[in-house]
Design a protein around this motif. Structure first.
Motif, PDB file in Angstrom:
ATOM      1  N   ASN A   4      30.238 -69.994   3.411  1.00  0.00           N
ATOM      2  CA  ASN A   4      30.567 -69.841   2.108  1.00  0.00           C
ATOM      3  C   ASN A   4      29.669 -68.281   1.401  1.00  0.00           C
ATOM      4  N   ILE A   5      29.896 -67.302   1.946  1.00  0.00           N
ATOM      5  CA  ILE A   5      29.325 -66.245   1.551  1.00  0.00           C
ATOM      6  C   ILE A   5      30.543 -65.148   1.053  1.00  0.00           C
ATOM      7  N   GLY A   6      30.258 -64.973  -0.403  1.00  0.00           N
ATOM      8  CA  GLY A   6      31.466 -63.771  -0.829  1.00  0.00           C
ATOM      9  C   GLY A   6      32.822 -63.926  -0.947  1.00  0.00           C
ATOM     10  N   ILE A   7      33.111 -65.652  -1.044  1.00  0.00           N
ATOM     11  CA  ILE A   7      34.484 -65.835  -1.567  1.00  0.00           C
ATOM     12  C   ILE A   7      34.853 -66.932  -2.728  1.00  0.00           C
ATOM     13  N   GLY A   8      34.035 -66.160  -3.594  1.00  0.00           N
ATOM     14  CA  GLY A   8      34.691 -66.740  -4.886  1.00  0.00           C
ATOM     15  C   GLY A   8      35.899 -65.705  -5.435  1.00  0.00           C
ATOM     16  N   ASN A   9      35.899 -66.659  -6.496  1.00  0.00           N
ATOM     17  CA  ASN A   9      37.985 -65.994  -7.486  1.00  0.00           C
ATOM     18  C   ASN A   9      37.602 -64.999  -7.953  1.00  0.00           C
ATOM     19  N   SER A  10      35.712 -63.906  -7.637  1.00  0.00           N
ATOM     20  CA  SER A  10      35.984 -62.444  -8.397  1.00  0.00           C
ATOM     21  C   SER A  10      35.511 -61.650  -7.493  1.00  0.00           C
ATOM     22  N   SER A  11      35.661 -62.092  -6.154  1.00  0.00           N
ATOM     23  CA  SER A  11      34.682 -61.575  -5.030  1.00  0.00           C
ATOM     24  C   SER A  11      36.206 -61.374  -4.019  1.00  0.00           C
ATOM     25  N   TYR A  12      36.084 -60.053  -3.783  1.00  0.00           N
ATOM     26  CA  TYR A  12      37.242 -59.087  -2.579  1.00  0.00           C
ATOM     27  C   TYR A  12      36.531 -58.522  -1.170  1.00  0.00           C
ATOM     28  N   THR A  13      36.795 -58.120  -0.170  1.00  0.00           N
ATOM     29  CA  THR A  13      36.777 -57.711   1.110  1.00  0.00           C
ATOM     30  C   THR A  13      35.180 -56.863   0.229  1.00  0.00           C
ATOM     31  N   ASN A  14      35.218 -55.924  -0.298  1.00  0.00           N
ATOM     32  CA  ASN A  14      33.777 -55.040  -0.903  1.00  0.00           C
ATOM     33  C   ASN A  14      32.955 -55.844  -0.605  1.00  0.00           C
ATOM     34  N   THR A  15      33.315 -56.855  -2.433  1.00  0.00           N
ATOM     35  CA  THR A  15      31.954 -57.059  -2.250  1.00  0.00           C
ATOM     36  C   THR A  15      31.694 -58.495  -1.342  1.00  0.00           C
ATOM     37  N   MET A  16      32.529 -59.174  -0.713  1.00  0.00           N
ATOM     38  CA  MET A  16      31.695 -60.336   0.588  1.00  0.00           C
ATOM     39  C   MET A  16      31.155 -59.252   2.028  1.00  0.00           C
ATOM     40  N   MET A  17      31.421 -57.755   1.880  1.00  0.00           N
ATOM     41  CA  MET A  17      30.644 -57.397   2.692  1.00  0.00           C
ATOM     42  C   MET A  17      29.873 -57.273   2.487  1.00  0.00           C
ATOM     43  N   VAL A  18      29.286 -56.834   1.171  1.00  0.00           N
ATOM     44  CA  VAL A  18      27.733 -56.205   0.324  1.00  0.00           C
ATOM     45  C   VAL A  18      27.380 -57.501   0.534  1.00  0.00           C
ATOM     46  N   ASP A  19      27.789 -58.279  -0.020  1.00  0.00           N
ATOM     47  CA  ASP A  19      26.950 -59.976   0.579  1.00  0.00           C
ATOM     48  C   ASP A  19      26.614 -60.551   1.914  1.00  0.00           C
ATOM     49  N   LEU A  20      27.766 -59.939   2.934  1.00  0.00           N
ATOM     50  CA  LEU A  20      26.710 -60.183   5.142  1.00  0.00           C
ATOM     51  C   LEU A  20      25.780 -59.458   4.947  1.00  0.00           C
ATOM     52  N   GLY A  21      25.147 -58.612   3.047  1.00  0.00           N
ATOM     53  CA  GLY A  21      24.390 -57.267   4.173  1.00  0.00           C
ATOM     54  C   GLY A  21      24.632 -55.266   4.850  1.00  0.00           C
ATOM     55  N   GLU A  22      26.484 -55.895   4.619  1.00  0.00           N
ATOM     56  CA  GLU A  22      27.093 -54.685   4.923  1.00  0.00           C
ATOM     57  C   GLU A  22      26.320 -53.249   4.632  1.00  0.00           C
ATOM     58  N   THR A  23      26.655 -52.252   4.631  1.00  0.00           N
ATOM     59  CA  THR A  23      26.909 -51.000   3.799  1.00  0.00           C
ATOM     60  C   THR A  23      27.672 -50.558   3.845  1.00  0.00           C
ATOM     61  N   LEU A  24      28.130 -50.055   2.269  1.00  0.00           N
ATOM     62  CA  LEU A  24      29.610 -48.985   2.110  1.00  0.00           C
ATOM     63  C   LEU A  24      29.626 -47.955   2.186  1.00  0.00           C
ATOM     64  N   TYR A  25      30.652 -47.194   2.030  1.00  0.00           N
ATOM     65  CA  TYR A  25      30.912 -46.019   2.359  1.00  0.00           C
ATOM     66  C   TYR A  25      31.752 -45.207   0.977  1.00  0.00           C
ATOM     67  N   PHE A  26      31.738 -45.306   0.027  1.00  0.00           N
ATOM     68  CA  PHE A  26      33.040 -44.438  -0.313  1.00  0.00           C
ATOM     69  C   PHE A  26      34.111 -43.120  -0.347  1.00  0.00           C
ATOM     70  N   ALA A  27      35.236 -43.352  -0.608  1.00  0.00           N
ATOM     71  CA  ALA A  27      36.527 -42.482   0.108  1.00  0.00           C
ATOM     72  C   ALA A  27      36.974 -42.561  -1.232  1.00  0.00           C
ATOM     73  N   ALA A  28      37.949 -41.294  -1.040  1.00  0.00           N
ATOM     74  CA  ALA A  28      38.389 -40.611  -2.512  1.00  0.00           C
ATOM     75  C   ALA A  28      39.077 -41.420  -3.588  1.00  0.00           C
ATOM     76  N   GLY A  29      38.956 -41.174  -4.222  1.00  0.00           N
ATOM     77  CA  GLY A  29      40.083 -42.200  -5.533  1.00  0.00           C
ATOM     78  C   GLY A  29      41.075 -41.419  -6.119  1.00  0.00           C
ATOM     79  N   SER A  30      41.143 -41.717  -7.492  1.00  0.00           N
ATOM     80  CA  SER A  30      42.309 -41.259  -8.173  1.00  0.00           C
ATOM     81  C   SER A  30      42.676 -41.979  -9.199  1.00  0.00           C
ATOM     82  N   ASP A  31      42.726 -41.743 -10.754  1.00  0.00           N
ATOM     83  CA  ASP A  31      43.063 -42.320 -11.686  1.00  0.00           C
ATOM     84  C   ASP A  31      44.570 -42.725 -11.999  1.00  0.00           C
ATOM     85  N   ARG A  32      45.360 -42.127 -11.445  1.00  0.00           N
ATOM     86  CA  ARG A  32      46.881 -42.745 -11.079  1.00  0.00           C
ATOM     87  C   ARG A  32      46.843 -43.834 -10.694  1.00  0.00           C
ATOM     88  N   ASN A  33      45.741 -44.450  -9.418  1.00  0.00           N
ATOM     89  CA  ASN A  33      46.368 -45.591  -8.604  1.00  0.00           C
ATOM     90  C   ASN A  33      45.649 -47.115  -9.488  1.00  0.00           C
TER      91      ASN A  33
END
Length: 236
Positions: free
Chosen positions: A182-211
């Motif tokens: 029961n870690i990082g699976i609340g209603n507002s969570s997603y894969t990225n927030t879950m990964m951080v809750d599990l202690g993982e470091t995330l890496y940024f990639a490019a984004g777009s305002d159109r998205n």
């Protein structure tokens, strides 16, 4: 291999329509097909899977056939939350440990080629990648309903969305652990927030305002405006 997992299991209550928002027709094409076409045409995507609202699988497959989404290999049932839907898809996909799984919201139909390319490249290099953009507004911390004395410097913030990409083996490990403990699976969570809750470091990639994510009728009008602008073709 690079595999797209499109999450289209929501009902879209905030859109206020009679059908799920991912199936709303815009210029004679469902929103979900605009999304799938972005992955269909991208040369680095090998297969597409969709987590879909139960009862709409056959409709999705029919649309995919009509619009020649030939990379679609499977349609799975959604869950009671976004995290359950993603987990369902991850557990159904048959992949190798080092395959890259690109998770994307079905109601973000304007994902650009360069965004997909970068999130895949970063995930191949680092094991994961999350689409991100600078945050351009000021953020203040509410102390009471009417007052504040503290703000967060915006140069310390990034706003993230989908697509997100992860190695398959890491996703299997993460979703098993998260749901068992029961870690990082609340209603507002997603894969990225879950990964951080599990202690993982995330890496940024490019984004777009159109998205943009199509959540409300206003979002839908913005999407239509983007499409019309592309059709007009008068801007450099």
């Amino acid at each position: 291999m690079n595999i797209a997992l499109i999450i289209a299991g929501g009902v879209g209550n905030r859109m206020g329509q009679d059908i799920p928002k991912q199936f709303i027709n815009v210029y004679d094409k469902p929103v979900i097909i605009y999304t799938l076409e972005a992955f269909q045409k991208h040369p680095n995507i090998n297969e597409i899977y969709v987590v879909c609202l139960e009862g709409w699988h056959d409709i999705l497959r029919a649309y995919a056939k009509q619009f020649e989404i030939t990379k679609l290999k499977g349609v799975f049932n959604g869950g009671a939350s976004a995290q359950e839907s993603i987990r369902n898809g991850i557990m159904e996909i048959k992949a190798s440990d080092d395959d890259i799984i690109v998770i994307h919201d079905g109601v973000r139909p304007l994902v650009d080629d360069f965004v997909l390319s970068d999130v895949i490249a970063k995930a191949q290099e680092f094991g994961n990648a999350v689409t991100s953009m600078p945050y351009n507004e000021q953020i203040f911390v509410k102390q009471t309903e009417e007052t504040t004395e503290k703000y967060i410097p915006r140069d310390t913030l990034r706003r993230v969305s989908t697509p997100q990409a992860y190695k398959y083996s890491k996703l299997i490990w993460a979703y098993k652990k998260a749901f068992e403990e029961n870690i990082g699976i609340g209603n507002s969570s997603y894969t990225n927030t879950m990964m951080v809750d599990l202690g993982e470091t995330l890496y940024f990639a490019a984004g777009s305002d159109r998205n943009i994510k199509l959540t409300t009728k206003d979002n839908l009008e913005i999407f239509k405006a983007y499409l019309k602008m592309e059709k007009d073709g008068w801007l450099k």
